[in-house]
Design a protein around this motif. Structure first.
Motif, PDB file in Angstrom:
ATOM      1  N   PRO A 150      -5.516   4.127   5.632  1.00 33.87           N
ATOM      2  CA  PRO A 150      -4.719   4.991   4.748  1.00 33.87           C
ATOM      3  C   PRO A 150      -3.218   4.724   4.811  1.00 33.87           C
ATOM      4  N   ASP A 157      -1.076   3.730   1.627  1.00 35.73           N
ATOM      5  CA  ASP A 157       0.070   4.561   1.223  1.00 35.73           C
ATOM      6  C   ASP A 157       1.314   3.701   1.026  1.00 35.73           C
ATOM      7  N   THR A 182      -6.824  -1.292  -5.600  1.00 42.92           N
ATOM      8  CA  THR A 182      -6.576  -0.372  -4.490  1.00 42.92           C
ATOM      9  C   THR A 182      -5.250   0.364  -4.632  1.00 42.92           C
ATOM     10  N   SER A 183      -4.432  -0.036  -5.579  1.00 40.81           N
ATOM     11  CA  SER A 183      -3.174   0.661  -5.839  1.00 40.81           C
ATOM     12  C   SER A 183      -2.868   0.545  -7.322  1.00 40.81           C
ATOM     13  N   ARG A 198      -9.348   5.354 -11.257  1.00 38.41           N
ATOM     14  CA  ARG A 198      -9.582   5.658  -9.849  1.00 38.41           C
ATOM     15  C   ARG A 198      -9.571   4.387  -9.002  1.00 38.41           C
ATOM     16  N   ALA A 220     -10.046   2.132  -5.222  1.00 36.55           N
ATOM     17  CA  ALA A 220     -10.751   1.905  -3.962  1.00 36.55           C
ATOM     18  C   ALA A 220      -9.732   2.000  -2.810  1.00 36.55           C
ATOM     19  N   PRO A 221     -10.177   2.288  -1.609  1.00 39.36           N
ATOM     20  CA  PRO A 221     -11.578   2.453  -1.190  1.00 39.36           C
ATOM     21  C   PRO A 221     -12.169   3.828  -1.484  1.00 39.36           C
ATOM     22  N   GLU A 222     -11.322   4.785  -1.902  1.00 39.03           N
ATOM     23  CA  GLU A 222     -11.847   6.119  -2.198  1.00 39.03           C
ATOM     24  C   GLU A 222     -12.887   6.076  -3.318  1.00 39.03           C
ATOM     25  N   HIS A 223     -12.632   5.212  -4.309  1.00 39.18           N
ATOM     26  CA  HIS A 223     -13.520   5.110  -5.472  1.00 39.18           C
ATOM     27  C   HIS A 223     -13.794   3.633  -5.754  1.00 39.18           C
ATOM     28  N   TYR A 230     -13.276  -2.791  -2.687  1.00 36.64           N
ATOM     29  CA  TYR A 230     -13.614  -2.498  -4.080  1.00 36.64           C
ATOM     30  C   TYR A 230     -15.061  -2.873  -4.383  1.00 36.64           C
TER      31      TYR A 230
END
Length: 319
Positions: A46, A50, A105-106, A133, A135-138, A232
């Motif tokens: 994270p 960020d 991813t961003s 949306r 990655a990695p969240e989605h 991803y």
């Protein structure tokens, strides 16, 4: 005569102009470097994400959008989106759907704004940006699903496929091509044209430039590519056309303009895409820009302006 000779002596040389340009672009280059290469590029922790995403926000602020171009954010069925409207020569019958880059991813609306405003300015078309949306969240297929949502929204507004140009840079170029594969598989009409800036077309990284140009690419490293594709694509087959659109059936794809810099490890992705489109009978124009880096069109410099003017000519002449 002496005065003229003196003026020649104080006139900046080409090298001095180049150095001044490099100094002016240095903060922007640092920001873009932060986007594509985290401190630990193999990490998708994270904190690293960020840092990358904050780098894109910073880049969007450093590269100011064109004066007179309106920026109108809105909510598209729960997805952040924005209209970029040109200040003059507004062509209401045509629209550009713009897919931002960032390695899946961003990326965000702020990062979309500089290129979207340039596209609006050189074409007179409205540009729809959307914040898919990440990655990695989605992971995959969240981004293509969101691209389809944006496409369907334009159809709901009354645009036909023939009225839409799909543009994208880097991973956004990948997404633009994947969108075409999905539309084609569903038996739907494809967009009128494609504009692809430094597109990422081969997640397997099988092109020669990944090795040959790694030492001259100021932006992207192989470690970065491996990291973002892992979070991803996860366990999916990287040769799938929905991940590596280079390997899909490109017949009946829209005419395309591809722009790439000579100093990119992704150089092969553009050249091979051009070759496959031509073999499939698709009109394609490849522009190779000497000494340029990944998505150089975003930068406030003469070469970027020339590349964007070429985009405008491509769309206005062909459409």
């Amino acid at each position: 005569m002496e005065e003229r000779r003196h003026m020649n002596l104080i006139r900046p040389t080409t090298e001095q102009k180049r150095m001044a340009e490099n100094r002016r672009l240095e903060p922007v280059m640092r920001a873009l470097k932060a986007v594509h290469s985290a401190t630990s590029p193999e990490s998708m922790d994270p904190e690293d994400l960020d840092r990358q995403r904050a780098g894109q926000e910073l880049l969007g602020r450093l590269v100011a959008p064109r004066l007179g171009v309106a920026w109108e954010p809105f909510d598209l069925q729960g997805m952040p989106a924005a209209w970029t409207r040109p200040g003059r020569c507004w062509e209401k019958r045509k629209v550009i759907l713009y897919c931002h880059g960032g390695g899946y991813t961003s990326g965000n609306l702020g990062y979309s704004r500089p290129l979207a405003s340039k596209l609006a300015e050189v074409t007179g078309y409205e540009v729809l940006c959307f914040e898919y949306r990440l990655a990695p969240e989605h992971p995959f297929p969240a981004a293509p699903d969101d691209a389809m949502k944006a496409w369907d929204y334009l159809m709901y507004l009354g645009y036909g496929a023939r009225d839409v140009v799909v543009a994208g840079d880097s991973a956004g170029g990948n997404l633009a091509l994947v969108l075409c594969h999905r539309l084609k598989a569903a038996g739907r009409r494809l967009p009128a044209r494609l504009v692809l800036m430094s597109p990422w077309t081969d997640m397997t990284a099988s092109g020669q430039s990944y090795g040959q140009r790694r030492d001259i690419d100021p932006m992207i490293t192989m470690n970065y590519i491996q990291a973002v594709r892992q979070v991803y694509a996860r366990e999916a087959d990287l040769t799938s056309p929905l991940l590596s659109p280079l390997f899909g059936d490109l017949s009946r794809f829209p005419p395309a303009l591809i722009q790439v810099g000579t100093n990119e490890i992704l150089y092969s992705d553009s050249v091979r895409l051009r070759d496959r489109l031509v073999r499939a009978g698709v009109p394609c124009r490849l522009e190779v820009w000497k000494d340029m880096w990944h998505v150089f069109q975003m930068f406030p410099m003469k070469t970027a302006d020339q590349a964007m003017e070429s985009v405008g000519r491509f769309l206005l002449e062909e459409l």
